[in-house]
Design an enzyme around this catalytic site. Structure first.
Site, PDB file in Angstrom:
ATOM      1  CG  ASP A  88      -3.604  -7.530  -4.728  1.00  0.00           C
ATOM      2  OD1 ASP A  88      -4.557  -7.455  -5.513  1.00  0.00           O
ATOM      3  OD2 ASP A  88      -3.620  -7.021  -3.596  1.00  0.00           O
TER       4      ASP A  88
ATOM      5  CB  SER B 102      -5.485  -2.325  -3.263  1.00  0.00           C
ATOM      6  OG  SER B 102      -4.392  -2.987  -2.673  1.00  0.00           O
TER       7      SER B 102
ATOM      8  CG  HIS C  90      -1.996  -1.114   1.038  1.00  0.00           C
ATOM      9  ND1 HIS C  90      -2.538  -1.792   2.101  1.00  0.00           N
ATOM     10  CD2 HIS C  90      -2.572  -1.649  -0.081  1.00  0.00           C
ATOM     11  CE1 HIS C  90      -3.400  -2.686   1.662  1.00  0.00           C
ATOM     12  NE2 HIS C  90      -3.435  -2.620   0.340  1.00  0.00           N
TER      13      HIS C  90
ATOM     14  N   GLY D 256     -10.851 -11.080 -12.427  1.00  0.00           N
ATOM     15  CA  GLY D 256     -10.095  -9.976 -12.986  1.00  0.00           C
ATOM     16  C   GLY D 256      -9.029 -10.393 -13.970  1.00  0.00           C
TER      17      GLY D 256
ATOM     18  CG  HIS E 206      -7.316 -10.841  -7.985  1.00  0.00           C
ATOM     19  ND1 HIS E 206      -6.561 -10.533  -9.101  1.00  0.00           N
ATOM     20  CD2 HIS E 206      -7.770 -12.102  -8.172  1.00  0.00           C
ATOM     21  CE1 HIS E 206      -6.562 -11.570  -9.928  1.00  0.00           C
ATOM     22  NE2 HIS E 206      -7.281 -12.532  -9.391  1.00  0.00           N
TER      23      HIS E 206
ATOM     24  CD  GLU F 252     -13.084 -10.417  -4.490  1.00  0.00           C
ATOM     25  OE1 GLU F 252     -13.191 -11.665  -4.363  1.00  0.00           O
ATOM     26  OE2 GLU F 252     -11.994  -9.817  -4.450  1.00  0.00           O
TER      27      GLU F 252
END
EC number: 2.1.1.266
Length: 284
Positions: free
Chosen positions: A169, A100, A19, A149, A42, A118
């Site tokens: 990620d 995120s 982050h 994704g 994600h 998602e």
């Protein structure tokens, strides 16, 4: 397939590194008035309560965010990250943790856009609820998709603005995720070679991790590769002992910022004397 929940890991050492880097990238892209797109493949639910049972089950934030909050004299990159935490917790108690997508959405300007994917049904519903806190009314600049994704980014690149940051990620619970990341990177760069592509990966004792690292560093475009290890790998081979971030077409400021931040982060979050950091870049 639907067993992974990021709430168990929110605010851990991997989140701190990820982050802090993402905020630097978003800030860099906002320096120009021209719009850009953020694509998160994600997302998870986007916002986490560190007093919730899930976060408390493993308490990973005690060895991540909490240690960073207690350490003195953070470098500028870490200070920016801590400011984002403080913005979400005005009472001074770090209870709520931004994922995120939350960081991306709070960085969004009127001309920018966000696309979040998602696949987990309940995570997607929670993501929707959390996004409504920031955007109570439907907003054409903010799009959420209940789908994979890995596949979804294909139709979004290149964006009309020709400026984009793709964040990838996945949980990597399935071994196939490592190969899928490679495939998605290839597909994305074929469509839009100027894209800033950000890949997070775990440092765990799997051969797929080393294979992915070698593959990423074989890329011929400009890239930056960093990782932070907070402890020695466990004898039983389980657990996350560190994490890595690989950025294609990184901001030119990122290398210097990480050069300053990594020693501080290593010292702040080290769990034993095996903690170490890695930073490498490739320029054209």
């Amino acid at each position: 397939m639907f067993s992974y929940r990021h709430a168990f890991h929110a605010g851990n050492h991997a989140d701190v590194l990820k982050h802090a880097i993402l905020l630097q990238i978003f800030d860099y892209y906002a320096q120009k008035d021209s719009p850009y797109s953020i694509i998160d493949t994600h997302t998870g639910s986007g916002l986490y309560d560190l007093e919730d049972d899930w976060a408390q089950t493993k308490g990973e934030f005690y060895d991540g965010l909490d240690k960073v909050l207690q350490a003195e004299n953070p470098p500028a990159m870490v200070e920016r990250y801590l400011d984002a935490i403080a913005d979400l917790n005005p009472d001074g108690i770090a209870r709520y943790y931004p994922g995120s997508p939350w960081l991306a959405l709070t960085a969004l300007r009127p001309q920018d856009s966000f696309h979040g994917f998602e696949l987990h049904p309940s995570e997607f519903q929670t993501l929707n609820d959390n996004v409504k806190q920031l955007f109570p009314r439907p907003n054409r600049r903010v799009r959420l998709y209940a789908e994979n994704g890995f596949d979804g980014i294909k139709r979004l690149l290149p964006p009309p603005s020709r400026r984009a940051v793709v964040v990838m990620d996945p949980s990597y619970e399935a071994k196939g995720d490592y190969r899928q990341v490679q495939h998605s990177l290839n597909e994305a760069l074929r469509r839009f070679a100027q894209c800033c592509f950000v890949i997070w990966y775990p440092l765990v004792q799997r051969p797929e991790v080393q294979q992915l690292r070698r593959y990423l560093e074989s890329q011929t475009l400009p890239w930056l590769h960093t990782s932070l290890t907070v402890r020695a790998p466990s004898r039983d081979g389980l657990g996350l002992h560190g994490s890595g971030m690989f950025i294609v077409n990184p901001p030119w400021t990122l290398y210097q910022s990480l050069s300053e931040a990594l020693p501080w982060l290593k010292a702040a979050m080290a769990q034993d004397n095996k903690a170490q950091s890695y930073l490498q870049q490739h320029k054209l």
